[in-house]
Write an enzyme that holds these catalytic residues in place. Structure first.
Site, mmCIF file in Angstrom:
data_model
loop_
_atom_site.group_PDB
_atom_site.id
_atom_site.type_symbol
_atom_site.label_atom_id
_atom_site.label_comp_id
_atom_site.label_asym_id
_atom_site.label_seq_id
_atom_site.Cartn_x
_atom_site.Cartn_y
_atom_site.Cartn_z
ATOM 1 N N GLU A 150 41.207 67.699 120.170
ATOM 2 C CA GLU A 150 41.239 66.465 119.374
ATOM 3 C C GLU A 150 42.628 65.818 119.413
ATOM 4 O OE1 GLU A 150 38.608 65.495 115.615
ATOM 5 O OE2 GLU A 150 40.332 66.704 115.028
ATOM 6 N N GLU A 170 42.980 64.152 122.722
ATOM 7 C CA GLU A 170 42.234 62.891 122.723
ATOM 8 C C GLU A 170 42.984 61.808 121.953
ATOM 9 O OE1 GLU A 170 37.805 61.174 121.371
ATOM 10 O OE2 GLU A 170 38.430 63.201 120.791
ATOM 11 N N SER A 215 35.916 60.955 117.153
ATOM 12 C CA SER A 215 36.347 61.865 118.209
ATOM 13 C C SER A 215 35.119 62.452 118.883
ATOM 14 C CB SER A 215 37.202 62.989 117.618
ATOM 15 O OG SER A 215 37.393 64.017 118.563
ATOM 16 N N CYS A 265 34.437 66.763 112.617
ATOM 17 C CA CYS A 265 34.086 68.153 112.276
ATOM 18 C C CYS A 265 32.950 68.245 111.270
ATOM 19 C CB CYS A 265 35.292 68.870 111.696
ATOM 20 S SG CYS A 265 36.728 68.866 112.757
ATOM 21 N N CYS A 295 35.452 71.298 102.866
ATOM 22 C CA CYS A 295 34.464 72.364 103.046
ATOM 23 C C CYS A 295 34.448 73.356 101.895
ATOM 24 C CB CYS A 295 34.738 73.126 104.346
ATOM 25 S SG CYS A 295 34.792 72.073 105.807
ATOM 26 N N GLU A 342 23.120 70.082 111.909
ATOM 27 C CA GLU A 342 23.966 69.889 113.089
ATOM 28 C C GLU A 342 23.536 70.773 114.246
ATOM 29 O OE1 GLU A 342 28.718 69.689 114.090
ATOM 30 O OE2 GLU A 342 28.015 71.302 112.794
ATOM 31 N N LYS A 353 25.362 71.771 108.183
ATOM 32 C CA LYS A 353 25.507 72.518 109.435
ATOM 33 C C LYS A 353 24.160 72.976 109.973
ATOM 34 C CE LYS A 353 29.980 72.464 110.048
ATOM 35 N NZ LYS A 353 30.583 71.848 111.247
ATOM 36 N N GLU A 362 21.509 67.113 121.143
ATOM 37 C CA GLU A 362 22.575 67.233 122.145
ATOM 38 C C GLU A 362 23.370 68.535 122.025
ATOM 39 O OE1 GLU A 362 24.172 64.751 118.663
ATOM 40 O OE2 GLU A 362 22.317 64.934 119.816
#
Length: 513
Positions: free
Chosen positions: A197, A200, A239, A219, A433, A281, A278, A286
């Protein structure tokens, strides 16, 4: 007055009918069994930090799709108190921010804050403990588990320890005792996330990457889905780096599997997370990079996600008392981490970790002391801003926010072209989190005391337990690049560690507020 058993009266109807009436000496009310203020004394939190009393009237509830991968509701427990509506609309700005009728999707980002605010635990995570037990009982498969930063300072609460108690070693020991073949640390992949990251970010700032500024962190899956729903025009700011959970899942089924000589179909990847989103996710279409690479796209990078609460349930089902275990260590290959990786679990932690490494990647110098305790991005203020002087770049302007209603303030400025920032960290849940929807429930859910204690637990690890405080000094990260990935942003890194996003705006009609 005598109560009689009847199949025609549910618990909810009884509470509605009996609100305010005393029955055999006990006050039965939709507002609960006490007349005391709930702000700090009762189970339900004072809304937005203040005290208040439950109204007697029924207020309703949020809609939940029966197929929602993150959360479910037990209608037998729901008392229609409206707490889920409050947090979803007033804190997360999801419910009430789309027009009715709905389209083909019951809008939900999966953050699970409704589960935290629910006084009866009617809303909870979708229970996947049975799937894990089935995998552990199957001797033909190799089961690998990873643990998120925030779980090590919260799991102890389920076993009588105060919030913020560090149980990392005991958590590892418990997972090995349950029967997992290998235990890795998500902190490792948090360090790897930072390497990718920060690289990037530098490319975007210097013009080598033509994606938009400011760069947004990616994230948090609840935040990502929120952006896809309500700000699809800003998807290019996200990102492309996957979350630490998904990065480690991909590496378990590629790098680790190849090192161990295991069959891809025989590796089960489990993640222990503080987050209900999560679960969504890991099911995103993908998130199957290794399966695609090996000609079997049905194979997921992460197969099962358990929340912190579910892990506690699993341990109790197996008769394991966390407090009685001797500390154990994560397994090598992907078990080392830095302090930068562990602070990912607190709001501002991702930003602080990224700035430390970005400074090094540009200047080739270790970051100054003030960036190792980057106080402007720490704490529980809803939106925080800071700037950093980086040799070769100049002033790097950053922002941090947690809670999706706070996110709207930043996103609206970016959309209007008024953003002064280069890099913005977003977290769905208040506190980051450590306040996730899968964390242990407490009697002060909406108060900050628990969040502060858990955050302090993570920051205490940075520099004290974890002596290396920057991601680029993680030796196992260095070995991974040398032996497998080559360098940050390499072709293989892009294939396994990066992703793309979906415009979900067609699934709702967003209100203009």
């Amino acid at each position: 007055m005598e109560l009689k058993k009847t199949t025609g009266v549910t618990r909810l109807n009884f509470l509605k009918l009996m609100g305010g009436i005393t029955v055999t000496g006990v006050a039965a009310s939709i507002a609960g069994c006490t007349n005391e203020s709930v702000g700090g004394k009762g189970w339900i939190p004072g809304q937005y930090g203040g005290t208040g009393n439950w109204p007697v009237q029924v207020k309703g509830r949020i809609p939940i799709d029966p197929n929602n991968p993150s959360i479910v509701r037990d209608d037998r427990k729901c008392i229609l108190c409206g707490q889920c509506l409050e947090v979803c609309e007033k804190v997360q700005s999801v419910y009430g921010y789309y027009e009715l009728p709905i389209k083909n999707d019951i809008t939900c980002v999966g953050c699970g804050q409704c589960a935290q605010w629910c006084p009866t635990a009617a809303i909870r995570e979708r229970d996947d403990v049975g799937k894990v037990i089935k995998a552990l009982d199957d001797e033909s498969v190799h089961v690998v588990v990873q643990t998120a930063p925030a779980t090590r300072v919260s799991l102890g609460e389920e076993f009588g320890l105060p919030p913020g108690s560090m149980v990392e070693g005991k958590q590892v020991a418990a997972l090995k005792k349950v029967g997992f073949n290998t235990v890795f640390d998500t902190n490792f992949s948090a360090d790897l996330t930072i390497m990718e990251e920060a690289t990037e970010l530098i490319k975007r700032i210097t013009g080598r990457d033509h994606n938009k500024l400011p760069q947004f962190t990616s994230c948090c899956p609840g935040w990502v889905k929120f952006c896809e729903y309500y700000y699809p025009d800003l998807i290019g700011n996200l990102s492309s780096v996957k979350s630490p959970q998904q990065i480690l899942g991909a590496l378990v089924k590629s790098y680790y599997r190849e090192k161990r000589g295991l069959q891809l179909e025989k590796v089960i990847s489990v993640a222990i997370m503080p987050c209900t989103a999560k679960k969504f996710e890991c099911q995103r279409p993908e998130m199957n990079a290794v399966g695609e690479k090996n000609g079997n796209p049905t194979i997921r990078d992460v197969d099962i996600v358990l929340t912190t609460r579910e892990l506690a349930s699993l341990l109790k089902l197996k008769g394991i008392d966390l407090n009685k275990l001797e500390d154990a260590h994560y397994d090598h290959l992907m078990g080392e981490s830095s302090g930068a990786g562990v602070i990912f679990g607190a709001t501002g932690g991702v930003m602080e970790a990224a700035v430390r490494t970005a400074y090094f990647l540009v200047s080739k110098e270790n970051p100054p002391e003030e960036l190792l305790d980057f106080s402007p991005v720490r704490g529980l203020a809803g939106v925080k801003e800071a700037e950093v002087d980086i040799p070769g770049i100049g002033k790097l302007k950053v922002a941090v926010c947690h809670g999706l209603k706070n996110a709207r303030m930043i996103l609206d400025q970016v959309r209007a072209g008024k953003s002064p920032w280069h890099f913005v960290e977003f977290m769905s849940c208040l506190g980051g989190c450590i306040g996730g929807g899968g964390q242990p429930r407490t009697s002060l859910t909406a108060a900050d005391e628990v969040r502060k204690a858990r955050s302090a637990g993570l920051y205490n690890l940075d520099g004290k337990v974890y002596k290396k405080r920057v991601s680029y000094k993680n030796q196992e990260i260095k070995d991974l690049y040398t032996e497998y990935l080559n360098y940050p942003g390499s072709e293989l890194s892009e294939e396994l560690l990066h992703t793309h996003y979906a415009d979900r705006s067609h699934q709702l009609t967003a209100k203009k507020k």
